[in-house]
Design an enzyme around this catalytic site. Structure first.
Site, PDB file in Angstrom:
ATOM      1  N   GLY A 121      -4.772  -5.353   6.056  1.00 48.60           N
ATOM      2  CA  GLY A 121      -5.916  -4.467   6.229  1.00 48.60           C
ATOM      3  C   GLY A 121      -6.960  -4.985   7.186  1.00 48.60           C
ATOM      4  N   VAL A 165     -12.748  -5.540   0.076  1.00 49.97           N
ATOM      5  CA  VAL A 165     -12.298  -4.176   0.312  1.00 49.97           C
ATOM      6  C   VAL A 165     -11.503  -4.190   1.614  1.00 49.97           C
ATOM      7  CG1 VAL A 165     -13.065  -1.835   0.875  1.00 49.97           C
ATOM      8  CG2 VAL A 165     -14.174  -3.094  -0.972  1.00 49.97           C
ATOM      9  N   GLY A 166     -10.336  -3.556   1.601  1.00 49.59           N
ATOM     10  CA  GLY A 166      -9.478  -3.560   2.774  1.00 49.59           C
ATOM     11  C   GLY A 166      -9.659  -2.325   3.637  1.00 49.59           C
ATOM     12  N   ASP A 167      -8.611  -1.995   4.348  1.00 52.42           N
ATOM     13  CA  ASP A 167      -8.658  -0.868   5.284  1.00 52.42           C
ATOM     14  C   ASP A 167      -8.438   0.474   4.621  1.00 52.42           C
ATOM     15  OD1 ASP A 167      -6.027  -1.786   4.704  1.00 52.42           O
ATOM     16  OD2 ASP A 167      -5.247  -0.576   6.364  1.00 52.42           O
ATOM     17  N   THR A 217      -0.059   0.741   6.374  1.00 50.32           N
ATOM     18  CA  THR A 217       0.105  -0.269   5.338  1.00 50.32           C
ATOM     19  C   THR A 217       0.201  -1.632   6.032  1.00 50.32           C
ATOM     20  OG1 THR A 217       2.525  -0.156   5.346  1.00 50.32           O
ATOM     21  CG2 THR A 217       1.387   1.354   3.872  1.00 50.32           C
ATOM     22  N   THR A 271       0.873  -1.180   0.000  1.00 42.14           N
ATOM     23  CA  THR A 271       0.000   0.000   0.000  1.00 42.14           C
ATOM     24  C   THR A 271       0.904   1.222   0.000  1.00 42.14           C
ATOM     25  OG1 THR A 271      -1.673  -1.159   1.309  1.00 42.14           O
ATOM     26  CG2 THR A 271      -1.756   1.222   1.401  1.00 42.14           C
TER      27      THR A 271
HETATM   28  N1  GLY Z   1      -3.578  -2.418   3.667  1.00 38.28           N
HETATM   29  C1  GLY Z   1      -3.958  -2.802   2.382  1.00 38.28           C
HETATM   30  C2  GLY Z   1      -4.979  -3.848   2.370  1.00 38.28           C
HETATM   31  O1  GLY Z   1      -4.976  -4.731   3.202  1.00 38.28           O
HETATM   32  O2  GLY Z   1      -5.825  -3.811   1.495  1.00 38.28           O
END
Ligand code: GLY
Length: 328
Positions: free
Chosen positions: A236, A211-213, A233, A182
């Site tokens: 997520g 969908v992540g964080d 990063t 990320t």
């Molecule tokens: N931090 C990026 C994800 O897990 O999508």
């Protein structure tokens, strides 16, 4: 458990601490973007716009497999991007999730914030909005990323379930270069106004629609113009269930330094980590990094495991500083 005991890398504040000026902080792959962000703020750009301009370098880079063009795809071989932006002075946000075919996900998130009454657009709706806004449509899957995806697919077994994250090579071969990569970048101008963005292609080989964080405010990005901000990063899912970036900002509000706040949140996450994600020593076996900046220019952060850097800019030059680790 091997706790990091070394003296903080942030003992000398990289950003001055209480000194007014231009500051920026981000993940290591944002290092060059910090120069762009600082230059744009000096030219009068809002910090949030300057942050977006900074991460576009990496979104455009086909050799960074964690974001934008060249990002590693989902399990169907399609690149799906997540991004968010947050503006300190207005306390407004914008975000996109599972966005296909549009490289500059952070810029689309900025348009969501500036031009709509919504915060988060996902999937086909996010793509249609981006196209309406004039963003070019392109295939984001590069040959290198397709090769990595094909290697991953070749190693799949009909007995695999969807719980085990693909952190180890199955059946030989090198593991993919990135699985959770990320980019995050936060900027502050001389007036002390903050803006930030987090942008990603997300977890590689994810289930389509995951969908992540990064587009979830409070999880992969959060800032409060009166306190400071935090971006993240790494895994997520860990941030989604712990509201990590929000928690870091709230701890800084209570007086913690950015490093203290980041360490405390990572320690909380580690304590609650589910057993299947722990190694033989009982430690979380995934990577997670928190990058934080306080309103007085003090910067810091922490990393769950091993080694990693934070990129910082003190208004004069940018550099990488090692993050203190919870587990070494
Ligand atoms: N931090 C990026 C994800 O897990 O999508």
């Amino acid at each position: 458990m091997a706790r990091a005991t070394s003296r903080s890398a942030f003992a000398q504040p990289a950003g001055g601490g209480s000194k007014p000026g231009y500051f920026a902080i981000g993940s290591a792959n944002a290092l060059h973007g910090l120069d762009v962000a600082i230059g744009n703020m000096r030219d009068g750009m809002r910090p949030v716009e300057a942050a977006v301009a900074g991460v576009q370098l990496t979104e455009d880079n086909p050799d960074d497999h964690s974001v934008g063009l060249g990002g590693l795809p989902n399990e169907d071989g399609i690149v799906e991007l997540d991004a968010s932006v947050m503006d300190g002075p207005s306390h407004k946000c914008g975000a996109v999730g599972a966005l296909r075919d549009i490289c500059h996900a952070s810029a689309v998130a900025l348009r969501v914030m500036d031009l709509t009454d919504h915060v988060l657009l996902v999937g086909e709706g996010a793509r249609r909005f981006a196209v309406e806004q004039g963003f070019p449509v392109e295939n984001l899957l590069t040959d290198a990323a397709r090769n990595e995806w094909q290697k991953w697919k070749a190693e799949l077994s009909p007995n695999d379930n969807r719980l085990a994250p693909p952190t180890e090579p199955r059946g030989g071969g090198a593991p993919p270069e990135f699985t959770w990569g990320t980019i995050t970048l936060m900027a502050m101008n001389e007036a002390g106004d903050l803006g930030g963005t987090t942008s990603t292609s997300g977890r590689s080989y994810k289930i389509p629609g995951r969908v992540g964080d990064s587009p979830v405010i409070g999880a992969g990005l959060y800032l409060d113009n009166e306190v400071g901000g935090c971006g993240s990063t790494g895994r997520g899912e860990a941030n989604l269930i712990n509201c990590s970036c929000f928690a870091v900002v709230e701890l800084m509000r209570q007086g913690r330094t950015p490093e203290e706040a980041a360490r405390e949140v990572l320690a909380r996450i580690a304590k609650k980590c589910e057993p299947r994600l722990r190694n033989a020593r009982g430690e979380p076996d995934y990577q997670l990094k928190l990058y934080a900046m306080r309103k007085d220019g003090l910067v810091g952060g922490a990393i769950m495991r091993d080694k990693g850097d934070v990129a910082v800019h003190d208004g004069t030059h940018s550099r990488l500083i090692p993050l203190p680790a919870i587990y070494t």
